[in-house]
Design a protein around this motif. Structure first.
Motif, PDB file in Angstrom:
ATOM      1  N   ILE A   1       0.845  -1.191   0.000  1.00  0.00           N
ATOM      2  CA  ILE A   1       0.000   0.000   0.000  1.00  0.00           C
ATOM      3  C   ILE A   1       0.882   1.244   0.000  1.00  0.00           C
ATOM      4  CG2 ILE A   1      -1.781   1.275   1.263  1.00  0.00           C
ATOM      5  CD1 ILE A   1      -2.533  -1.388   2.608  1.00  0.00           C
ATOM      6  N   ILE A   2       0.463   2.232  -0.791  1.00  0.00           N
ATOM      7  CA  ILE A   2       1.124   3.540  -0.727  1.00  0.00           C
ATOM      8  C   ILE A   2       0.540   4.292   0.457  1.00  0.00           C
ATOM      9  CG2 ILE A   2       1.445   5.760  -1.894  1.00  0.00           C
ATOM     10  CD1 ILE A   2       1.358   4.258  -4.552  1.00  0.00           C
ATOM     11  N   THR A   3       1.389   4.711   1.377  1.00  0.00           N
ATOM     12  CA  THR A   3       0.910   5.319   2.616  1.00  0.00           C
ATOM     13  C   THR A   3       1.028   6.834   2.646  1.00  0.00           C
ATOM     14  OG1 THR A   3       3.088   4.952   3.605  1.00  0.00           O
ATOM     15  CG2 THR A   3       1.394   3.242   3.959  1.00  0.00           C
ATOM     16  N   ARG A   4       2.016   7.389   1.965  1.00  0.00           N
ATOM     17  CA  ARG A   4       2.164   8.842   2.028  1.00  0.00           C
ATOM     18  C   ARG A   4       2.998   9.371   0.878  1.00  0.00           C
ATOM     19  NH1 ARG A   4       6.852  10.923   4.779  1.00  0.00           N
ATOM     20  NH2 ARG A   4       8.353   9.296   5.287  1.00  0.00           N
ATOM     21  N   MET A   5       2.848  10.654   0.648  1.00  0.00           N
ATOM     22  CA  MET A   5       3.642  11.358  -0.350  1.00  0.00           C
ATOM     23  C   MET A   5       4.928  11.862   0.297  1.00  0.00           C
ATOM     24  SD  MET A   5       4.071  12.560  -3.410  1.00  0.00           S
ATOM     25  CE  MET A   5       2.411  12.321  -4.084  1.00  0.00           C
ATOM     26  N   ILE A   6       6.048  11.594  -0.347  1.00  0.00           N
ATOM     27  CA  ILE A   6       7.322  12.098   0.159  1.00  0.00           C
ATOM     28  C   ILE A   6       7.770  13.301  -0.661  1.00  0.00           C
ATOM     29  CG2 ILE A   6       9.770  11.555   0.459  1.00  0.00           C
ATOM     30  CD1 ILE A   6       8.950   8.706   1.159  1.00  0.00           C
ATOM     31  N   LYS A   7       7.669  13.168  -1.981  1.00  0.00           N
ATOM     32  CA  LYS A   7       8.103  14.273  -2.830  1.00  0.00           C
ATOM     33  C   LYS A   7       7.387  14.208  -4.170  1.00  0.00           C
ATOM     34  CE  LYS A   7      12.308  16.402  -4.741  1.00  0.00           C
ATOM     35  NZ  LYS A   7      13.776  16.273  -4.899  1.00  0.00           N
ATOM     36  N   ARG A   8       6.764  15.313  -4.532  1.00  0.00           N
ATOM     37  CA  ARG A   8       6.098  15.405  -5.828  1.00  0.00           C
ATOM     38  C   ARG A   8       7.144  15.566  -6.933  1.00  0.00           C
ATOM     39  NH1 ARG A   8       0.654  14.078  -6.501  1.00  0.00           N
ATOM     40  NH2 ARG A   8      -0.519  14.793  -4.679  1.00  0.00           N
ATOM     41  N   ALA A   9       6.843  14.952  -8.075  1.00  0.00           N
ATOM     42  CA  ALA A   9       7.745  15.122  -9.231  1.00  0.00           C
ATOM     43  C   ALA A   9       7.677  16.570  -9.701  1.00  0.00           C
ATOM     44  CB  ALA A   9       7.338  14.182 -10.359  1.00  0.00           C
TER      45      ALA A   9
END
Length: 319
Positions: free
Chosen positions: A310-318
């Motif tokens: 599962i993807i849990t969080r955003m770390i860095k937007r492209a």
């Protein structure tokens, strides 16, 4: 007195290096220094010999130009001489370019533009000694290589056959495909067949001008001008997915880059070198391709050699 003067002149003449009388004083007594014109003449003579023997030469594709006559040509240089190759002599494989309804010349030029910087083979077709201009053919060179490597001598096994690992030139790179030249035959290979690890863009790993090893899977020969091949780079290298998968544990949390999204499924390359798949995302705003995300492993899928989770969080937007 006269005899003494004559003797001195004779000794002096013997002691002075012969090369000193030829305009350039060289350190080595027996050395000869060629002028720029003599060097050019020597290089031109090499081209004349190559034309006579139909030798395959190699140069870097340096430009695409439209001549005053209207010809679209590719430009390369060999031994300092400008070589032009008419676009219809480039033998560019147009199959699968997705522009079947477009003008053939435009399709050729478009692909040739993406090939700038790659090495190409050519055979000299004509040259003019007065202007020292050269016209060549990549097609002739490719056909000659095909005869040598795919057909071979009668009664003998060809040098290229299914199961053979061969070196290929990278001649163009797109995000999802790599165009290769394998001994006179062009082939487009999907990025996912070029490396075991998933890539956002094939340009991450491959550049125009590179050499890479490929496994020859299929060869279909209808004629010398109609040869289709299937190759991949994965078969020529060891599969590291299984070993890398051991770095993952269930409920482990990792960082990765989203390489692709298809019908709600996220394909991720984890920073630890593992391919991963996420069918759900616990975020208010959905991530996009190239975003760096946090990932939790819920299952190790040994059959498909991927981690699921599962993807849990955003770390860095492209960017």
């Amino acid at each position: 007195m006269a005899n003494t003067k004559k003797a001195i002149e004779e000794v002096t003449e013997k002691e002075i290096p012969r090369a000193a009388y030829e305009g350039v004083l060289t350190i080595d007594v027996d050395a000869q220094v060629e002028s720029a014109q003599e060097q050019e003449d020597t290089r031109w003579h090499q081209l004349l010999n190559a034309h006579r023997t139909r030798k395959v030469l190699t140069g870097q594709l340096g430009g695409i130009e439209k001549l005053e006559s209207g010809w679209m040509v590719a430009v390369t240089y060999y031994n300092g001489f400008r070589i032009i190759i008419p676009m219809n002599e480039m033998m560019i494989n147009l199959s699968g370019d997705g522009r079947e309804n477009a003008d053939t010349l435009n399709r050729q030029v478009r692909i040739a533009n993406n090939m700038l910087g790659c090495d190409i083979d050519f055979i000299i077709k004509d040259l003019d000694t007065k202007s020292r201009s050269v016209v060549a053919s990549r097609k002739d060179a490719m056909l000659k290589k095909r005869q040598t490597f795919y057909i071979g001598e009668e009664g003998e096994k060809p040098l290229l056959y299914p199961g053979r690992i061969a070196e290929a030139r990278v001649i163009a790179v797109a995000p999802k495909a790599v165009r290769l030249e394998v001994f006179g035959v062009e082939v487009s290979v999907r990025a996912r067949d070029m490396a075991w690890e998933w890539m956002v863009d094939a340009g991450e790993k491959f550049q125009v001008g590179d050499l890479t090893l490929v496994m020859v899977n299929k060869i279909n020969i209808r004629s010398l001008e109609e040869i289709d091949i299937s190759v991949d780079a994965k078969g020529a290298t060891a599969n590291t997915n299984k070993d890398n998968l051991k770095r993952c544990v269930r409920q482990g949390k990792y960082v990765g880059i989203i390489t692709d999204i298809y019908k709600g499924t996220y394909f991720i390359r984890l920073n630890i070198g593992v391919n991963a798949v996420a069918h759900s995302c616990n975020m208010t705003s959905l991530p996009s391709k190239r975003d760096e995300v946090g990932f939790v492993v819920t299952r190790i899928n040994d059959k498909f050699e991927v981690a699921e989770g599962i993807i849990t969080r955003m770390i860095k937007r492209a960017v």
